[in-house]
Design an enzyme around this catalytic site. Structure first.
Site, PDB file in Angstrom:
ATOM      1  N   LYS A 180      -5.315   0.366  -4.967  1.00 61.75           N
ATOM      2  CA  LYS A 180      -5.246   1.356  -3.889  1.00 61.75           C
ATOM      3  C   LYS A 180      -5.930   2.672  -4.296  1.00 61.75           C
ATOM      4  O   LYS A 180      -6.196   2.916  -5.490  1.00 61.75           O
ATOM      5  CB  LYS A 180      -3.782   1.587  -3.536  1.00 61.75           C
ATOM      6  CG  LYS A 180      -3.110   0.372  -2.852  1.00 61.75           C
ATOM      7  CD  LYS A 180      -1.641   0.664  -2.622  1.00 61.75           C
ATOM      8  CE  LYS A 180      -0.976  -0.376  -1.752  1.00 61.75           C
ATOM      9  NZ  LYS A 180       0.465  -0.046  -1.563  1.00 61.75           N
ATOM     10  N   TYR A 204      -1.900  -4.526   7.279  1.00 63.48           N
ATOM     11  CA  TYR A 204      -0.513  -4.046   7.268  1.00 63.48           C
ATOM     12  C   TYR A 204       0.195  -4.276   8.599  1.00 63.48           C
ATOM     13  O   TYR A 204       1.152  -3.557   8.911  1.00 63.48           O
ATOM     14  CB  TYR A 204      -0.483  -2.567   6.881  1.00 63.48           C
ATOM     15  CG  TYR A 204      -0.634  -2.325   5.384  1.00 63.48           C
ATOM     16  CD1 TYR A 204       0.243  -2.932   4.463  1.00 63.48           C
ATOM     17  CD2 TYR A 204      -1.617  -1.487   4.884  1.00 63.48           C
ATOM     18  CE1 TYR A 204       0.115  -2.713   3.096  1.00 63.48           C
ATOM     19  CE2 TYR A 204      -1.746  -1.257   3.510  1.00 63.48           C
ATOM     20  CZ  TYR A 204      -0.870  -1.873   2.625  1.00 63.48           C
ATOM     21  OH  TYR A 204      -0.987  -1.649   1.267  1.00 63.48           O
ATOM     22  N   PHE A 225       6.430   4.813   8.406  1.00 60.58           N
ATOM     23  CA  PHE A 225       5.356   5.188   7.471  1.00 60.58           C
ATOM     24  C   PHE A 225       4.011   4.548   7.792  1.00 60.58           C
ATOM     25  O   PHE A 225       3.038   4.737   7.056  1.00 60.58           O
ATOM     26  CB  PHE A 225       5.771   4.851   6.026  1.00 60.58           C
ATOM     27  CG  PHE A 225       6.072   3.389   5.760  1.00 60.58           C
ATOM     28  CD1 PHE A 225       5.055   2.455   5.561  1.00 60.58           C
ATOM     29  CD2 PHE A 225       7.382   2.943   5.702  1.00 60.58           C
ATOM     30  CE1 PHE A 225       5.329   1.116   5.308  1.00 60.58           C
ATOM     31  CE2 PHE A 225       7.674   1.596   5.436  1.00 60.58           C
ATOM     32  CZ  PHE A 225       6.645   0.690   5.251  1.00 60.58           C
ATOM     33  N   ARG A 237       3.648 -10.268  -8.340  1.00 62.64           N
ATOM     34  CA  ARG A 237       4.626  -9.284  -7.837  1.00 62.64           C
ATOM     35  C   ARG A 237       5.465  -8.747  -8.992  1.00 62.64           C
ATOM     36  O   ARG A 237       5.821  -7.567  -9.032  1.00 62.64           O
ATOM     37  CB  ARG A 237       5.547  -9.922  -6.783  1.00 62.64           C
ATOM     38  CG  ARG A 237       4.861 -10.372  -5.505  1.00 62.64           C
ATOM     39  CD  ARG A 237       4.567  -9.285  -4.519  1.00 62.64           C
ATOM     40  NE  ARG A 237       5.719  -8.562  -4.056  1.00 62.64           N
ATOM     41  CZ  ARG A 237       5.655  -7.646  -3.080  1.00 62.64           C
ATOM     42  NH1 ARG A 237       4.492  -7.380  -2.480  1.00 62.64           N
ATOM     43  NH2 ARG A 237       6.727  -6.992  -2.700  1.00 62.64           N
ATOM     44  N   THR A 270       8.305  -1.585  -5.210  1.00 67.01           N
ATOM     45  CA  THR A 270       7.460  -0.755  -4.340  1.00 67.01           C
ATOM     46  C   THR A 270       7.469   0.709  -4.787  1.00 67.01           C
ATOM     47  O   THR A 270       6.420   1.357  -4.838  1.00 67.01           O
ATOM     48  CB  THR A 270       7.957  -0.855  -2.885  1.00 67.01           C
ATOM     49  OG1 THR A 270       8.010  -2.245  -2.516  1.00 67.01           O
ATOM     50  CG2 THR A 270       7.045  -0.106  -1.929  1.00 67.01           C
ATOM     51  N   ARG A 330       3.080  -0.698 -11.540  1.00 64.64           N
ATOM     52  CA  ARG A 330       3.470   0.447 -10.713  1.00 64.64           C
ATOM     53  C   ARG A 330       4.256   1.489 -11.508  1.00 64.64           C
ATOM     54  O   ARG A 330       4.109   2.687 -11.282  1.00 64.64           O
ATOM     55  CB  ARG A 330       4.263  -0.029  -9.502  1.00 64.64           C
ATOM     56  CG  ARG A 330       3.344  -0.609  -8.418  1.00 64.64           C
ATOM     57  CD  ARG A 330       4.136  -1.303  -7.360  1.00 64.64           C
ATOM     58  NE  ARG A 330       3.358  -1.550  -6.145  1.00 64.64           N
ATOM     59  CZ  ARG A 330       3.826  -2.247  -5.119  1.00 64.64           C
ATOM     60  NH1 ARG A 330       5.036  -2.762  -5.152  1.00 64.64           N
ATOM     61  NH2 ARG A 330       3.078  -2.442  -4.055  1.00 64.64           N
ATOM     62  N   ASN A 375       1.353   3.831  -4.746  1.00 67.98           N
ATOM     63  CA  ASN A 375       1.924   2.996  -5.804  1.00 67.98           C
ATOM     64  C   ASN A 375       0.889   2.077  -6.458  1.00 67.98           C
ATOM     65  O   ASN A 375       1.230   1.048  -7.025  1.00 67.98           O
ATOM     66  CB  ASN A 375       3.131   2.225  -5.268  1.00 67.98           C
ATOM     67  CG  ASN A 375       2.776   1.396  -4.052  1.00 67.98           C
ATOM     68  OD1 ASN A 375       1.616   1.303  -3.676  1.00 67.98           O
ATOM     69  ND2 ASN A 375       3.776   0.772  -3.451  1.00 67.98           N
ATOM     70  N   HIS A 401      -1.456  -3.358  -4.245  1.00 66.69           N
ATOM     71  CA  HIS A 401      -0.848  -4.260  -3.263  1.00 66.69           C
ATOM     72  C   HIS A 401      -0.936  -5.659  -3.844  1.00 66.69           C
ATOM     73  O   HIS A 401      -1.924  -5.979  -4.508  1.00 66.69           O
ATOM     74  CB  HIS A 401      -1.637  -4.226  -1.939  1.00 66.69           C
ATOM     75  CG  HIS A 401      -1.310  -5.385  -1.046  1.00 66.69           C
ATOM     76  ND1 HIS A 401      -0.248  -5.364  -0.182  1.00 66.69           N
ATOM     77  CD2 HIS A 401      -1.870  -6.620  -0.939  1.00 66.69           C
ATOM     78  CE1 HIS A 401      -0.174  -6.537   0.441  1.00 66.69           C
ATOM     79  NE2 HIS A 401      -1.144  -7.315  -0.005  1.00 66.69           N
ATOM     80  N   GLU A 418      -4.336 -12.774   4.018  1.00 65.31           N
ATOM     81  CA  GLU A 418      -4.909 -11.542   3.477  1.00 65.31           C
ATOM     82  C   GLU A 418      -6.271 -11.801   2.822  1.00 65.31           C
ATOM     83  O   GLU A 418      -7.198 -11.000   2.995  1.00 65.31           O
ATOM     84  CB  GLU A 418      -3.945 -10.928   2.467  1.00 65.31           C
ATOM     85  CG  GLU A 418      -2.664 -10.414   3.131  1.00 65.31           C
ATOM     86  CD  GLU A 418      -1.607  -9.971   2.128  1.00 65.31           C
ATOM     87  OE1 GLU A 418      -0.527  -9.558   2.582  1.00 65.31           O
ATOM     88  OE2 GLU A 418      -1.856 -10.031   0.902  1.00 65.31           O
TER      89      GLU A 418
HETATM   90  N1  UDP Z   1       5.158   2.374   1.828  1.00 63.03           N
HETATM   91  C1  UDP Z   1       5.277   3.701   2.189  1.00 63.03           C
HETATM   92  N2  UDP Z   1       6.530   4.219   2.403  1.00 63.03           N
HETATM   93  C2  UDP Z   1       7.658   3.474   2.279  1.00 63.03           C
HETATM   94  C3  UDP Z   1       7.535   2.118   1.929  1.00 63.03           C
HETATM   95  C4  UDP Z   1       6.268   1.600   1.698  1.00 63.03           C
HETATM   96  O1  UDP Z   1       4.279   4.394   2.327  1.00 63.03           O
HETATM   97  O2  UDP Z   1       8.756   4.000   2.479  1.00 63.03           O
HETATM   98  C5  UDP Z   1       3.812   1.811   1.582  1.00 63.03           C
HETATM   99  C6  UDP Z   1       3.566   1.477   0.116  1.00 63.03           C
HETATM  100  O3  UDP Z   1       2.220   1.812  -0.210  1.00 63.03           O
HETATM  101  C7  UDP Z   1       3.819  -0.017   0.092  1.00 63.03           C
HETATM  102  C8  UDP Z   1       3.273  -0.443   1.450  1.00 63.03           C
HETATM  103  O4  UDP Z   1       3.662   0.615   2.315  1.00 63.03           O
HETATM  104  O5  UDP Z   1       3.176  -0.646  -1.002  1.00 63.03           O
HETATM  105  C9  UDP Z   1       3.791  -1.753   1.979  1.00 63.03           C
HETATM  106  O6  UDP Z   1       5.208  -1.716   1.963  1.00 63.03           O
HETATM  107  P1  UDP Z   1       6.043  -2.977   1.455  1.00 63.03           P
HETATM  108  O7  UDP Z   1       7.465  -2.725   1.800  1.00 63.03           O
HETATM  109  O8  UDP Z   1       5.419  -4.225   1.967  1.00 63.03           O
HETATM  110  O9  UDP Z   1       5.900  -2.873  -0.138  1.00 63.03           O
HETATM  111  P2  UDP Z   1       5.105  -3.793  -1.182  1.00 63.03           P
HETATM  112  O10 UDP Z   1       5.091  -5.197  -0.654  1.00 63.03           O
HETATM  113  O11 UDP Z   1       3.715  -3.202  -1.303  1.00 63.03           O
HETATM  114  O12 UDP Z   1       5.892  -3.664  -2.467  1.00 63.03           O
HETATM  115 MG    MG Z   2       4.630  -5.952   1.199  1.00 64.57          MG
END
Ligand code: UDP
Ligand code: MG
Length: 146
Positions: A10, A50, A58, A86, A92, A103, A113, A116, A127
């Protein structure tokens, strides 16, 4: 299970020149790199990638962020690739990610973070298709090192 996963480096990590380090960590863990490109996502692409978060508070901020700079997209393949990547990435929120995860080491906050990674084999297929044409993915190209 042999699986595929899509990883994005990112903007926050790109700005700190961390793309190579992040990809190297995933390769060093035994996952095979099958596709790679740098690109600047437009809003349509970001909203597609997304889409599951469309109704989250968000969402707009996330799309603003992910389209703010060029990113690196990488395809990986391996046994249980989704879960393994993961786990390497961590939670996250970098503050809640386990020590030694990508992360935890590089992430700045819950949005910025650094990475992805696909959360299921089904989403990985979807994706990868957003970022790569079929002839840009080299699943079977490197059998000697497998
Ligand atoms: N995100 C954010 N605010 C939040 C939660 C998530 O900006 O409160 C962003 C963050 O960059 C995250 C992405 O949205 O990686 C996708 O969220 P997800 O819950 O799918 O997390 P991930 O799968 O990336 O761990
Ligand atoms: Mg996710």
């Amino acid at each position: 299970m042999m699986e595929k996963s899509l990883v994005l480096v990112k903007p926050d990590a790109m700005e700190r020149e961390l793309a190579g380090a992040i990809i190297a960590r995933i390769q060093a863990a035994g996952l095979k790199l099958t596709a790679l490109k740098m690109l600047h996502m437009d809003r349509a692409m970001a909203e597609r990638h997304y889409a599951v978060h469309r109704d989250k508070p968000f969402f707009k901020s996330l799309v603003d962020y992910i389209t703010s700079a060029p990113i690196v997209a990488a395809g990986f393949e391996g046994e249980d690739a989704v879960e393994r990547i993961r786990k390497l990435m961590g939670a996250t929120d970098p503050a809640k990610a386990a020590p030694g995860t990508i992360r935890r080491d590089y992430g700045l906050d819950v949005q910025r973070n650094s990475t992805h990674a696909s959360d299921s084999p089904e989403n990985a297929e979807k994706e990868i298709a957003i970022f790569f044409r079929k002839d840009e993915v080299f699943s079977q190209a490197f059998t000697k090192g497998a």
